[in-house]
Scaffold this motif. Structure first.
Motif, PDB file in Angstrom:
ATOM      1  N   GLU A 196      -3.958   5.269   9.431  1.00 25.16           N
ATOM      2  CA  GLU A 196      -3.580   3.889   9.737  1.00 25.16           C
ATOM      3  C   GLU A 196      -2.678   3.817  10.966  1.00 25.16           C
ATOM      4  O   GLU A 196      -2.774   2.881  11.770  1.00 25.16           O
ATOM      5  CB  GLU A 196      -2.894   3.258   8.535  1.00 25.16           C
ATOM      6  N   LEU A 197      -1.796   4.805  11.131  1.00 26.13           N
ATOM      7  CA  LEU A 197      -0.961   4.838  12.329  1.00 26.13           C
ATOM      8  C   LEU A 197      -1.824   4.950  13.587  1.00 26.13           C
ATOM      9  O   LEU A 197      -1.569   4.275  14.592  1.00 26.13           O
ATOM     10  CB  LEU A 197       0.011   6.020  12.263  1.00 26.13           C
ATOM     11  N   MET A 198      -2.842   5.787  13.519  1.00 24.72           N
ATOM     12  CA  MET A 198      -3.709   5.943  14.683  1.00 24.72           C
ATOM     13  C   MET A 198      -4.571   4.692  14.887  1.00 24.72           C
ATOM     14  O   MET A 198      -4.860   4.311  16.030  1.00 24.72           O
ATOM     15  CB  MET A 198      -4.589   7.182  14.527  1.00 24.72           C
ATOM     16  N   LEU A 213       7.430   0.606   7.727  1.00 32.54           N
ATOM     17  CA  LEU A 213       7.392   0.678   9.187  1.00 32.54           C
ATOM     18  C   LEU A 213       6.197  -0.089   9.753  1.00 32.54           C
ATOM     19  O   LEU A 213       6.320  -0.802  10.762  1.00 32.54           O
ATOM     20  CB  LEU A 213       7.332   2.141   9.640  1.00 32.54           C
ATOM     21  N   LEU A 214       5.055   0.027   9.099  1.00 26.83           N
ATOM     22  CA  LEU A 214       3.868  -0.668   9.591  1.00 26.83           C
ATOM     23  C   LEU A 214       3.994  -2.178   9.403  1.00 26.83           C
ATOM     24  O   LEU A 214       3.595  -2.958  10.268  1.00 26.83           O
ATOM     25  CB  LEU A 214       2.620  -0.132   8.896  1.00 26.83           C
ATOM     26  N   ASP A 215       4.545  -2.608   8.259  1.00 24.82           N
ATOM     27  CA  ASP A 215       4.742  -4.037   8.047  1.00 24.82           C
ATOM     28  C   ASP A 215       5.745  -4.615   9.048  1.00 24.82           C
ATOM     29  O   ASP A 215       5.654  -5.783   9.433  1.00 24.82           O
ATOM     30  CB  ASP A 215       5.235  -4.301   6.625  1.00 24.82           C
ATOM     31  N   ALA A 216       6.709  -3.793   9.449  1.00 26.26           N
ATOM     32  CA  ALA A 216       7.698  -4.232  10.436  1.00 26.26           C
ATOM     33  C   ALA A 216       7.157  -4.177  11.854  1.00 26.26           C
ATOM     34  O   ALA A 216       7.873  -4.508  12.804  1.00 26.26           O
ATOM     35  CB  ALA A 216       8.957  -3.373  10.326  1.00 26.26           C
ATOM     36  N   ASP A 217       5.893  -3.756  11.997  1.00 22.88           N
ATOM     37  CA  ASP A 217       5.256  -3.629  13.311  1.00 22.88           C
ATOM     38  C   ASP A 217       6.108  -2.774  14.242  1.00 22.88           C
ATOM     39  O   ASP A 217       6.382  -3.136  15.391  1.00 22.88           O
ATOM     40  CB  ASP A 217       5.023  -5.015  13.919  1.00 22.88           C
ATOM     41  N   ALA A 218       6.506  -1.598  13.710  1.00 21.57           N
ATOM     42  CA  ALA A 218       7.411  -0.722  14.450  1.00 21.57           C
ATOM     43  C   ALA A 218       6.743  -0.029  15.627  1.00 21.57           C
ATOM     44  O   ALA A 218       7.434   0.541  16.477  1.00 21.57           O
ATOM     45  CB  ALA A 218       7.998   0.331  13.496  1.00 21.57           C
ATOM     46  N   GLY A 219       5.432  -0.034  15.683  1.00 26.58           N
ATOM     47  CA  GLY A 219       4.734   0.569  16.819  1.00 26.58           C
ATOM     48  C   GLY A 219       5.011   2.061  16.931  1.00 26.58           C
ATOM     49  O   GLY A 219       4.969   2.807  15.950  1.00 26.58           O
ATOM     50  N   VAL A 220       5.329   2.508  18.146  1.00 25.71           N
ATOM     51  CA  VAL A 220       5.559   3.937  18.366  1.00 25.71           C
ATOM     52  C   VAL A 220       6.765   4.450  17.590  1.00 25.71           C
ATOM     53  O   VAL A 220       6.870   5.656  17.324  1.00 25.71           O
ATOM     54  CB  VAL A 220       5.744   4.236  19.864  1.00 25.71           C
ATOM     55  N   TRP A 221       7.670   3.537  17.202  1.00 29.37           N
ATOM     56  CA  TRP A 221       8.835   3.972  16.443  1.00 29.37           C
ATOM     57  C   TRP A 221       8.462   4.522  15.075  1.00 29.37           C
ATOM     58  O   TRP A 221       9.221   5.281  14.476  1.00 29.37           O
ATOM     59  CB  TRP A 221       9.837   2.829  16.310  1.00 29.37           C
ATOM     60  N   SER A 222       7.298   4.149  14.567  1.00 30.42           N
ATOM     61  CA  SER A 222       6.824   4.745  13.306  1.00 30.42           C
ATOM     62  C   SER A 222       6.678   6.251  13.464  1.00 30.42           C
ATOM     63  O   SER A 222       7.061   7.032  12.586  1.00 30.42           O
ATOM     64  CB  SER A 222       5.483   4.122  12.895  1.00 30.42           C
ATOM     65  N   ALA A 242       0.830  -1.205   0.000  1.00 28.70           N
ATOM     66  CA  ALA A 242       0.000   0.000   0.000  1.00 28.70           C
ATOM     67  C   ALA A 242       0.863   1.254   0.000  1.00 28.70           C
ATOM     68  O   ALA A 242       0.533   2.257  -0.639  1.00 28.70           O
ATOM     69  CB  ALA A 242      -0.927  -0.004   1.219  1.00 28.70           C
ATOM     70  N   GLY A 243       1.995   1.209   0.707  1.00 33.09           N
ATOM     71  CA  GLY A 243       2.914   2.348   0.709  1.00 33.09           C
ATOM     72  C   GLY A 243       3.507   2.606  -0.655  1.00 33.09           C
ATOM     73  O   GLY A 243       3.645   3.760  -1.073  1.00 33.09           O
ATOM     74  N   ARG A 244       3.856   1.537  -1.362  1.00 30.73           N
ATOM     75  CA  ARG A 244       4.405   1.717  -2.721  1.00 30.73           C
ATOM     76  C   ARG A 244       3.353   2.319  -3.647  1.00 30.73           C
ATOM     77  O   ARG A 244       3.676   3.185  -4.477  1.00 30.73           O
ATOM     78  CB  ARG A 244       4.905   0.378  -3.261  1.00 30.73           C
ATOM     79  N   GLY A 283       8.408   9.004   1.304  1.00 31.42           N
ATOM     80  CA  GLY A 283       7.585   9.025   2.502  1.00 31.42           C
ATOM     81  C   GLY A 283       6.504   7.960   2.569  1.00 31.42           C
ATOM     82  O   GLY A 283       6.432   7.211   3.565  1.00 31.42           O
ATOM     83  N   PRO A 284       5.623   7.826   1.562  1.00 26.90           N
ATOM     84  CA  PRO A 284       4.576   6.805   1.653  1.00 26.90           C
ATOM     85  C   PRO A 284       5.126   5.388   1.729  1.00 26.90           C
ATOM     86  O   PRO A 284       4.596   4.549   2.462  1.00 26.90           O
ATOM     87  CB  PRO A 284       3.767   7.023   0.358  1.00 26.90           C
ATOM     88  N   THR A 285       6.198   5.093   0.973  1.00 28.44           N
ATOM     89  CA  THR A 285       6.800   3.762   1.032  1.00 28.44           C
ATOM     90  C   THR A 285       7.387   3.502   2.413  1.00 28.44           C
ATOM     91  O   THR A 285       7.239   2.403   2.974  1.00 28.44           O
ATOM     92  CB  THR A 285       7.894   3.632  -0.033  1.00 28.44           C
ATOM     93  N   LEU A 286       8.053   4.496   2.977  1.00 30.44           N
ATOM     94  CA  LEU A 286       8.649   4.348   4.308  1.00 30.44           C
ATOM     95  C   LEU A 286       7.581   4.015   5.347  1.00 30.44           C
ATOM     96  O   LEU A 286       7.774   3.126   6.200  1.00 30.44           O
ATOM     97  CB  LEU A 286       9.375   5.637   4.689  1.00 30.44           C
ATOM     98  N   GLY A 287       6.449   4.715   5.291  1.00 31.16           N
ATOM     99  CA  GLY A 287       5.385   4.430   6.251  1.00 31.16           C
ATOM    100  C   GLY A 287       4.891   3.003   6.150  1.00 31.16           C
ATOM    101  O   GLY A 287       4.655   2.343   7.176  1.00 31.16           O
ATOM    102  N   GLY A 288       4.744   2.502   4.924  1.00 26.48           N
ATOM    103  CA  GLY A 288       4.293   1.123   4.743  1.00 26.48           C
ATOM    104  C   GLY A 288       5.290   0.116   5.294  1.00 26.48           C
ATOM    105  O   GLY A 288       4.915  -0.885   5.919  1.00 26.48           O
TER     106      GLY A 288
END
Length: 440
Positions: A271-273, A393-402, A54-56, A386-391
Protein backbone atom coordinates in the motif's frame (compact mmCIF):
# COMPACT_ATOMS: atom_id res chain seq x y z
CA UNK A 1 18.62 -30.38 24.00
CA UNK A 2 18.24 -33.96 22.93
CA UNK A 3 21.20 -35.69 21.26
CA UNK A 4 20.36 -38.41 18.74
CA UNK A 5 22.71 -40.85 17.01
CA UNK A 6 23.93 -39.59 13.62
CA UNK A 7 22.97 -42.83 11.88
CA UNK A 8 19.29 -41.94 12.29
CA UNK A 9 19.55 -38.19 11.82
CA UNK A 10 19.87 -38.02 8.06
CA UNK A 11 16.52 -39.57 7.15
CA UNK A 12 14.48 -38.57 10.19
CA UNK A 13 16.05 -35.12 10.36
CA UNK A 14 15.33 -34.36 6.73
CA UNK A 15 11.74 -35.48 7.16
CA UNK A 16 11.16 -33.34 10.25
CA UNK A 17 12.85 -30.33 8.64
CA UNK A 18 10.85 -30.69 5.42
CA UNK A 19 7.52 -30.98 7.24
CA UNK A 20 8.26 -28.06 9.56
CA UNK A 21 9.52 -25.98 6.62
CA UNK A 22 6.17 -26.44 4.87
CA UNK A 23 4.04 -25.56 7.91
CA UNK A 24 6.20 -22.47 8.53
CA UNK A 25 5.72 -21.61 4.85
CA UNK A 26 1.97 -21.81 5.43
CA UNK A 27 2.36 -19.52 8.44
CA UNK A 28 4.30 -17.04 6.30
CA UNK A 29 1.55 -17.22 3.68
CA UNK A 30 -1.06 -16.51 6.35
CA UNK A 31 0.78 -13.51 7.78
CA UNK A 32 1.77 -11.93 4.45
CA UNK A 33 -1.57 -12.53 2.74
CA UNK A 34 -3.10 -9.63 4.65
CA UNK A 35 -0.55 -7.18 3.25
CA UNK A 36 -1.47 -8.24 -0.30
CA UNK A 37 -5.23 -7.77 0.17
CA UNK A 38 -5.19 -4.46 2.09
CA UNK A 39 -5.59 -2.36 -1.11
CA UNK A 40 -8.63 -4.43 -2.13
CA UNK A 41 -10.12 -4.26 1.37
CA UNK A 42 -9.75 -0.48 1.50
CA UNK A 43 -11.28 -0.18 -1.98
CA UNK A 44 -14.16 -2.56 -1.16
CA UNK A 45 -17.32 -0.39 -1.44
CA UNK A 46 -19.23 -2.57 1.03
CA UNK A 47 -16.70 -2.45 3.87
CA UNK A 48 -15.76 1.26 3.86
CA UNK A 49 -12.43 0.63 5.62
CA UNK A 50 -10.00 3.45 6.33
CA UNK A 51 -6.27 2.76 6.45
CA UNK A 52 -6.33 3.13 10.26
CA UNK A 53 -9.08 0.53 10.55
CA UNK A 54 -7.20 -1.80 8.23
CA UNK A 55 -4.09 -1.28 10.38
CA UNK A 56 -5.97 -2.24 13.53
CA UNK A 57 -7.23 -5.40 11.84
CA UNK A 58 -3.62 -6.19 10.94
CA UNK A 59 -2.69 -5.80 14.59
CA UNK A 60 -5.38 -8.24 15.71
CA UNK A 61 -3.39 -11.15 14.27
CA UNK A 62 -0.16 -10.03 15.92
CA UNK A 63 -1.92 -9.49 19.25
CA UNK A 64 -3.28 -13.01 18.93
CA UNK A 65 0.28 -14.18 18.25
CA UNK A 66 1.43 -12.50 21.45
CA UNK A 67 -1.19 -14.35 23.47
CA UNK A 68 -0.56 -17.58 21.59
CA UNK A 69 3.17 -17.48 22.29
CA UNK A 70 2.44 -17.02 26.00
CA UNK A 71 -0.03 -19.91 26.12
CA UNK A 72 1.77 -22.39 23.90
CA UNK A 73 3.85 -23.91 26.71
CA UNK A 74 0.69 -24.97 28.55
CA UNK A 75 -0.82 -26.40 25.37
CA UNK A 76 2.38 -28.31 24.59
CA UNK A 77 2.52 -29.74 28.11
CA UNK A 78 -0.99 -31.01 27.58
CA UNK A 79 -0.84 -32.59 24.11
CA UNK A 80 2.87 -32.70 23.19
CA UNK A 81 4.92 -30.94 20.51
CA UNK A 82 3.88 -33.08 17.56
CA UNK A 83 0.15 -32.60 18.11
CA UNK A 84 0.67 -28.92 18.90
CA UNK A 85 2.34 -28.35 15.53
CA UNK A 86 -0.54 -30.13 13.80
CA UNK A 87 -3.16 -28.27 15.84
CA UNK A 88 -1.60 -24.87 15.13
CA UNK A 89 -1.34 -25.51 11.38
CA UNK A 90 -4.91 -26.82 11.23
CA UNK A 91 -6.31 -23.99 13.35
CA UNK A 92 -4.86 -21.09 11.36
CA UNK A 93 -5.77 -22.82 8.09
CA UNK A 94 -9.40 -23.13 9.19
CA UNK A 95 -9.36 -19.49 10.21
CA UNK A 96 -8.11 -18.60 6.73
CA UNK A 97 -11.29 -20.19 5.37
CA UNK A 98 -13.29 -18.33 8.03
CA UNK A 99 -11.82 -15.02 6.84
CA UNK A 100 -12.54 -15.95 3.21
CA UNK A 101 -16.28 -15.96 3.94
CA UNK A 102 -16.35 -13.13 6.52
CA UNK A 103 -19.37 -10.90 5.79
CA UNK A 104 -17.99 -7.73 7.40
CA UNK A 105 -14.82 -6.24 8.93
CA UNK A 106 -15.79 -7.19 12.49
CA UNK A 107 -16.06 -10.90 11.69
CA UNK A 108 -12.94 -10.70 9.54
CA UNK A 109 -10.98 -9.07 12.38
CA UNK A 110 -12.15 -11.77 14.79
CA UNK A 111 -10.88 -14.40 12.37
CA UNK A 112 -7.48 -12.71 12.15
CA UNK A 113 -7.19 -12.54 15.93
CA UNK A 114 -8.12 -16.21 16.38
CA UNK A 115 -5.67 -17.22 13.64
CA UNK A 116 -2.97 -15.30 15.47
CA UNK A 117 -3.34 -17.54 18.52
CA UNK A 118 -2.08 -20.50 16.48
CA UNK A 119 0.44 -18.50 14.47
CA UNK A 120 2.14 -17.39 17.70
CA UNK A 121 2.58 -20.96 18.87
CA UNK A 122 3.79 -22.72 15.73
CA UNK A 123 7.44 -21.66 15.43
CA UNK A 124 8.24 -21.97 19.19
CA UNK A 125 6.96 -25.55 18.98
CA UNK A 126 8.38 -26.57 15.61
CA UNK A 127 11.86 -25.16 16.22
CA UNK A 128 12.78 -27.52 19.10
CA UNK A 129 11.65 -30.51 17.01
CA UNK A 130 13.91 -29.48 14.14
CA UNK A 131 16.80 -28.77 16.53
CA UNK A 132 16.45 -32.21 18.10
CA UNK A 133 16.24 -34.29 14.97
CA UNK A 134 18.54 -32.38 12.62
CA UNK A 135 21.69 -33.17 14.60
CA UNK A 136 24.17 -31.28 16.76
CA UNK A 137 26.33 -30.09 13.86
CA UNK A 138 23.42 -29.08 11.64
CA UNK A 139 21.30 -26.96 13.93
CA UNK A 140 22.34 -23.70 12.31
CA UNK A 141 21.30 -24.84 8.88
CA UNK A 142 18.18 -26.46 10.27
CA UNK A 143 17.08 -23.28 12.04
CA UNK A 144 17.66 -20.96 9.11
CA UNK A 145 16.24 -23.34 6.53
CA UNK A 146 13.09 -23.74 8.59
CA UNK A 147 12.78 -19.97 9.12
CA UNK A 148 13.41 -19.37 5.42
CA UNK A 149 10.07 -21.13 4.92
CA UNK A 150 8.38 -18.11 6.50
CA UNK A 151 9.69 -15.81 3.78
CA UNK A 152 9.15 -18.39 1.05
CA UNK A 153 5.50 -18.21 2.16
CA UNK A 154 5.63 -14.44 1.75
CA UNK A 155 7.19 -14.85 -1.69
CA UNK A 156 4.52 -17.36 -2.74
CA UNK A 157 1.62 -15.22 -1.53
CA UNK A 158 2.94 -12.07 -3.22
CA UNK A 159 3.53 -13.85 -6.52
CA UNK A 160 0.13 -15.54 -6.33
CA UNK A 161 -1.60 -12.25 -5.54
CA UNK A 162 -0.33 -10.68 -8.76
CA UNK A 163 -2.24 -13.34 -10.73
CA UNK A 164 -5.20 -14.05 -8.43
CA UNK A 165 -6.31 -10.67 -7.06
CA UNK A 166 -7.26 -9.01 -10.36
CA UNK A 167 -9.17 -12.08 -11.56
CA UNK A 168 -10.78 -13.49 -8.42
CA UNK A 169 -10.57 -10.90 -5.65
CA UNK A 170 -9.21 -10.95 -2.12
CA UNK A 171 -11.35 -13.81 -0.80
CA UNK A 172 -9.66 -16.24 -3.21
CA UNK A 173 -6.32 -15.48 -1.56
CA UNK A 174 -7.58 -16.74 1.79
CA UNK A 175 -9.01 -19.87 0.20
CA UNK A 176 -5.61 -20.49 -1.39
CA UNK A 177 -4.03 -20.40 2.07
CA UNK A 178 -6.64 -22.67 3.66
CA UNK A 179 -6.64 -25.57 1.20
CA UNK A 180 -3.06 -26.94 1.61
CA UNK A 181 -3.74 -28.24 5.11
CA UNK A 182 -5.95 -30.92 3.52
CA UNK A 183 -2.76 -32.46 2.15
CA UNK A 184 -0.39 -31.51 4.96
CA UNK A 185 -2.35 -32.83 7.95
CA UNK A 186 -2.20 -36.52 6.90
CA UNK A 187 1.52 -36.14 6.16
CA UNK A 188 2.17 -34.58 9.57
CA UNK A 189 0.16 -37.29 11.31
CA UNK A 190 2.04 -40.05 9.50
CA UNK A 191 5.62 -38.78 9.42
CA UNK A 192 6.18 -36.13 12.11
CA UNK A 193 7.60 -37.75 15.27
CA UNK A 194 7.19 -36.54 18.82
CA UNK A 195 10.27 -35.26 20.65
CA UNK A 196 11.80 -38.13 22.61
CA UNK A 197 13.56 -35.72 24.95
CA UNK A 198 10.31 -33.87 25.56
CA UNK A 199 8.53 -37.11 26.47
CA UNK A 200 11.28 -38.14 28.86
CA UNK A 201 11.32 -34.73 30.56
CA UNK A 202 7.58 -35.01 31.13
CA UNK A 203 7.77 -38.48 32.64
CA UNK A 204 6.17 -40.16 29.63
CA UNK A 205 8.74 -42.91 29.28
CA UNK A 206 6.45 -45.48 27.64
CA UNK A 207 5.64 -43.05 24.84
CA UNK A 208 9.33 -42.15 24.52
CA UNK A 209 10.21 -45.83 24.16
CA UNK A 210 7.56 -46.25 21.45
CA UNK A 211 8.83 -43.27 19.42
CA UNK A 212 12.46 -44.34 19.86
CA UNK A 213 11.62 -47.87 18.75
CA UNK A 214 9.71 -46.66 15.70
CA UNK A 215 12.67 -44.58 14.53
CA UNK A 216 15.36 -47.03 15.71
CA UNK A 217 16.82 -44.54 18.21
CA UNK A 218 18.67 -46.01 21.22
CA UNK A 219 16.83 -44.51 24.18
CA UNK A 220 19.98 -44.45 26.29
CA UNK A 221 21.52 -41.96 23.84
CA UNK A 222 18.73 -39.43 24.41
CA UNK A 223 19.03 -36.72 27.05
CA UNK A 224 15.76 -35.34 28.47
CA UNK A 225 14.97 -31.71 27.74
CA UNK A 226 15.27 -29.17 30.49
CA UNK A 227 12.41 -29.52 32.95
CA UNK A 228 9.76 -27.09 31.70
CA UNK A 229 8.45 -26.61 35.21
CA UNK A 230 11.80 -25.45 36.55
CA UNK A 231 11.77 -22.28 38.62
CA UNK A 232 12.48 -19.29 36.35
CA UNK A 233 12.86 -16.75 39.15
CA UNK A 234 16.64 -17.16 39.12
CA UNK A 235 16.68 -16.27 35.41
CA UNK A 236 14.63 -13.14 36.04
CA UNK A 237 16.98 -12.09 38.83
CA UNK A 238 19.86 -12.53 36.41
CA UNK A 239 18.54 -10.57 33.42
CA UNK A 240 17.27 -7.71 35.57
CA UNK A 241 20.17 -7.83 38.01
CA UNK A 242 23.51 -6.03 38.25
CA UNK A 243 25.66 -6.40 35.17
CA UNK A 244 22.73 -7.29 32.87
CA UNK A 245 19.94 -4.76 33.46
CA UNK A 246 21.19 -2.12 31.00
CA UNK A 247 21.76 -4.72 28.28
CA UNK A 248 18.32 -6.22 28.89
CA UNK A 249 16.62 -2.84 28.47
CA UNK A 250 18.58 -2.11 25.29
CA UNK A 251 17.67 -5.52 23.88
CA UNK A 252 14.02 -4.76 24.70
CA UNK A 253 14.25 -1.58 22.61
CA UNK A 254 15.96 -3.33 19.69
CA UNK A 255 13.49 -6.22 19.73
CA UNK A 256 10.51 -3.85 19.83
CA UNK A 257 11.88 -1.90 16.85
CA UNK A 258 12.78 -5.05 14.96
CA UNK A 259 9.35 -6.63 15.06
CA UNK A 260 7.63 -3.28 14.55
CA UNK A 261 9.50 -3.16 11.24
CA UNK A 262 8.90 -6.80 10.31
CA UNK A 263 5.15 -6.63 10.88
CA UNK A 264 4.49 -2.92 10.29
CA UNK A 265 6.59 -2.26 7.22
CA UNK A 266 5.98 -5.80 5.95
CA UNK A 267 2.22 -5.36 6.25
CA UNK A 268 2.02 -1.97 4.60
CA UNK A 269 4.71 -2.17 1.90
CA UNK A 270 2.34 -2.82 -1.05
CA UNK A 271 0.00 0.00 0.00
CA UNK A 272 2.90 2.37 0.68
CA UNK A 273 4.22 1.74 -2.81
CA UNK A 274 0.74 2.13 -4.30
CA UNK A 275 0.39 5.51 -2.56
CA UNK A 276 3.77 6.40 -4.05
CA UNK A 277 2.29 6.07 -7.53
CA UNK A 278 2.89 2.42 -8.45
CA UNK A 279 0.11 0.23 -9.80
CA UNK A 280 -1.12 -2.65 -7.63
CA UNK A 281 0.81 -5.24 -9.65
CA UNK A 282 4.05 -3.29 -9.30
CA UNK A 283 3.37 -2.67 -5.61
CA UNK A 284 2.96 -6.41 -5.02
CA UNK A 285 6.19 -7.04 -6.91
CA UNK A 286 7.97 -5.03 -4.23
CA UNK A 287 6.68 -7.56 -1.67
CA UNK A 288 8.01 -10.38 -3.86
CA UNK A 289 11.52 -8.96 -4.07
CA UNK A 290 11.54 -8.00 -0.37
CA UNK A 291 10.91 -11.61 0.56
CA UNK A 292 13.54 -12.79 -1.93
CA UNK A 293 15.96 -10.52 -0.09
CA UNK A 294 14.80 -11.85 3.27
CA UNK A 295 15.38 -15.45 2.18
CA UNK A 296 18.89 -14.55 1.02
CA UNK A 297 19.46 -12.79 4.33
CA UNK A 298 18.43 -15.85 6.33
CA UNK A 299 20.82 -18.06 4.36
CA UNK A 300 23.82 -15.73 4.19
CA UNK A 301 23.83 -13.69 7.40
CA UNK A 302 24.88 -16.48 9.76
CA UNK A 303 28.42 -16.92 8.45
CA UNK A 304 28.82 -13.12 8.33
CA UNK A 305 27.74 -12.84 11.97
CA UNK A 306 30.18 -15.61 12.85
CA UNK A 307 33.05 -13.54 11.52
CA UNK A 308 32.00 -9.99 12.42
CA UNK A 309 30.30 -10.71 15.75
CA UNK A 310 26.60 -10.82 16.51
CA UNK A 311 26.36 -7.43 18.23
CA UNK A 312 28.14 -5.56 15.47
CA UNK A 313 26.22 -7.43 12.77
CA UNK A 314 22.82 -6.72 14.37
CA UNK A 315 23.63 -2.99 14.68
CA UNK A 316 24.83 -2.75 11.07
CA UNK A 317 21.87 -4.75 9.79
CA UNK A 318 19.35 -2.48 11.56
CA UNK A 319 21.15 0.63 10.28
CA UNK A 320 21.55 -0.56 6.70
CA UNK A 321 17.96 -1.79 6.56
CA UNK A 322 16.76 1.63 7.73
CA UNK A 323 18.75 3.31 4.95
CA UNK A 324 17.13 1.18 2.27
CA UNK A 325 13.65 1.79 3.69
CA UNK A 326 14.37 5.50 3.37
CA UNK A 327 15.59 5.03 -0.21
CA UNK A 328 12.21 3.49 -1.12
CA UNK A 329 10.65 6.93 -0.56
CA UNK A 330 12.64 8.29 -3.53
CA UNK A 331 11.48 7.74 -7.11
CA UNK A 332 14.41 6.05 -8.80
CA UNK A 333 14.63 3.83 -11.90
CA UNK A 334 12.62 0.65 -11.38
CA UNK A 335 15.64 -1.65 -11.20
CA UNK A 336 17.15 0.45 -8.39
CA UNK A 337 13.85 0.54 -6.51
CA UNK A 338 13.52 -3.23 -6.65
CA UNK A 339 17.14 -3.60 -5.56
CA UNK A 340 16.47 -1.30 -2.58
CA UNK A 341 13.41 -3.36 -1.64
CA UNK A 342 15.39 -6.60 -1.82
CA UNK A 343 18.18 -5.16 0.33
CA UNK A 344 15.67 -3.78 2.83
CA UNK A 345 14.29 -7.31 3.18
CA UNK A 346 17.80 -8.79 3.40
CA UNK A 347 18.80 -6.59 6.33
CA UNK A 348 15.58 -5.79 8.22
CA UNK A 349 14.03 -9.25 8.33
CA UNK A 350 17.33 -10.80 9.43
CA UNK A 351 18.40 -8.24 12.04
CA UNK A 352 15.94 -9.62 14.61
CA UNK A 353 17.32 -13.13 14.19
CA UNK A 354 20.87 -11.89 14.74
CA UNK A 355 19.66 -10.09 17.87
CA UNK A 356 18.32 -13.40 19.21
CA UNK A 357 21.64 -15.02 18.40
CA UNK A 358 23.50 -12.38 20.41
CA UNK A 359 21.16 -12.82 23.37
CA UNK A 360 22.06 -16.52 23.38
CA UNK A 361 25.66 -15.64 24.16
CA UNK A 362 25.25 -12.54 26.30
CA UNK A 363 23.60 -14.23 29.28
CA UNK A 364 24.72 -17.25 31.31
CA UNK A 365 23.24 -20.53 30.09
CA UNK A 366 20.92 -20.78 33.10
CA UNK A 367 19.17 -17.57 32.00
CA UNK A 368 19.08 -18.12 28.21
CA UNK A 369 15.46 -19.26 28.01
CA UNK A 370 14.21 -16.52 30.33
CA UNK A 371 16.15 -13.79 28.51
CA UNK A 372 15.03 -14.87 25.06
CA UNK A 373 11.43 -15.27 26.19
CA UNK A 374 11.27 -11.77 27.65
CA UNK A 375 13.11 -10.09 24.78
CA UNK A 376 10.96 -11.84 22.19
CA UNK A 377 7.85 -10.99 24.23
CA UNK A 378 8.67 -7.28 24.26
CA UNK A 379 9.29 -7.55 20.53
CA UNK A 380 5.78 -8.93 20.12
CA UNK A 381 4.45 -5.61 21.43
CA UNK A 382 6.22 -3.98 18.48
CA UNK A 383 4.54 -6.45 16.15
CA UNK A 384 1.14 -5.28 17.47
CA UNK A 385 2.02 -1.58 17.20
CA UNK A 386 3.54 -1.78 13.70
CA UNK A 387 0.44 -2.52 11.57
CA UNK A 388 -1.65 0.07 13.45
CA UNK A 389 1.09 2.68 13.07
CA UNK A 390 1.23 2.14 9.31
CA UNK A 391 -2.52 2.64 9.01
CA UNK A 392 -2.41 5.86 11.04
CA UNK A 393 0.39 7.23 8.87
CA UNK A 394 -1.50 6.47 5.67
CA UNK A 395 -4.74 7.99 6.97
CA UNK A 396 -2.76 11.09 7.93
CA UNK A 397 -1.48 11.24 4.34
CA UNK A 398 2.07 11.30 5.67
CA UNK A 399 3.56 10.61 2.25
CA UNK A 400 7.30 9.96 2.31
CA UNK A 401 7.28 10.45 6.08
CA UNK A 402 5.64 7.02 6.37
CA UNK A 403 8.90 5.53 5.09
CA UNK A 404 10.96 7.77 7.35
CA UNK A 405 9.04 6.75 10.49
CA UNK A 406 9.75 3.09 9.77
CA UNK A 407 13.36 3.96 8.95
CA UNK A 408 13.60 5.73 12.31
CA UNK A 409 12.61 2.50 14.04
CA UNK A 410 15.56 0.82 12.32
CA UNK A 411 17.89 3.60 13.45
CA UNK A 412 16.72 3.26 17.05
CA UNK A 413 17.26 -0.50 16.87
CA UNK A 414 20.76 0.07 15.51
CA UNK A 415 21.57 2.55 18.29
CA UNK A 416 20.31 0.13 20.96
CA UNK A 417 22.51 -2.67 19.64
CA UNK A 418 25.52 -0.37 19.27
CA UNK A 419 25.16 0.75 22.90
CA UNK A 420 24.58 -2.78 24.26
CA UNK A 421 27.50 -4.56 25.90
CA UNK A 422 29.35 -7.27 24.01
CA UNK A 423 29.66 -10.90 25.07
CA UNK A 424 32.50 -13.28 25.77
CA UNK A 425 31.99 -15.12 22.47
CA UNK A 426 31.14 -13.79 19.04
CA UNK A 427 29.90 -16.81 17.18
CA UNK A 428 26.24 -17.02 16.56
CA UNK A 429 24.99 -20.08 18.49
CA UNK A 430 22.81 -21.13 15.57
CA UNK A 431 25.76 -21.15 13.17
CA UNK A 432 29.10 -21.11 14.92
CA UNK A 433 31.40 -23.63 16.40
CA UNK A 434 32.65 -23.51 19.93
CA UNK A 435 35.30 -20.93 20.78
CA UNK A 436 35.79 -17.54 19.16
CA UNK A 437 37.03 -14.06 19.91
CA UNK A 438 35.04 -11.48 21.83
CA UNK A 439 31.92 -10.01 20.36
CA UNK A 440 32.44 -6.48 19.15
Amino acid sequence: MTALPQSRLDRVGRTVLALCFVVVLLEGFDLFVYSTVIPDLIDDPDWHLTASQAGRIGSYATFGMLLGSLAIGTVTDWIGRRKTVMACATWFSLLMAFCAVAPNPTVFGLGRFLAGLALGGLIPTAMPLVMEYIGENRRGRGATWMMAGYHVGGLVVAALAIAVLPAFGWRAMFWAGAIPIVVMLPLLWRYLPESVGFLLSHGRRAEAEAVASRHHIPLDDVQPDENPRADRSAGLRTIFGPGYLVATLLFFVASFCGLLLVYGFGTWLPELMRKSGYGLGSALTFLVVTNVGAIAGMLLTGPIADRAGTKRTAAIWFLTGAVFVGILSIHLPAVLMYLAAALAGFFLFTAQTVLYGHVGYHYPSSAHATALGWIAGIGRIGSVVGPTLGGVLLDADAGVWSFYVFALAGLVGAAAMALAPGASRSRWPLFGRAGSPATS
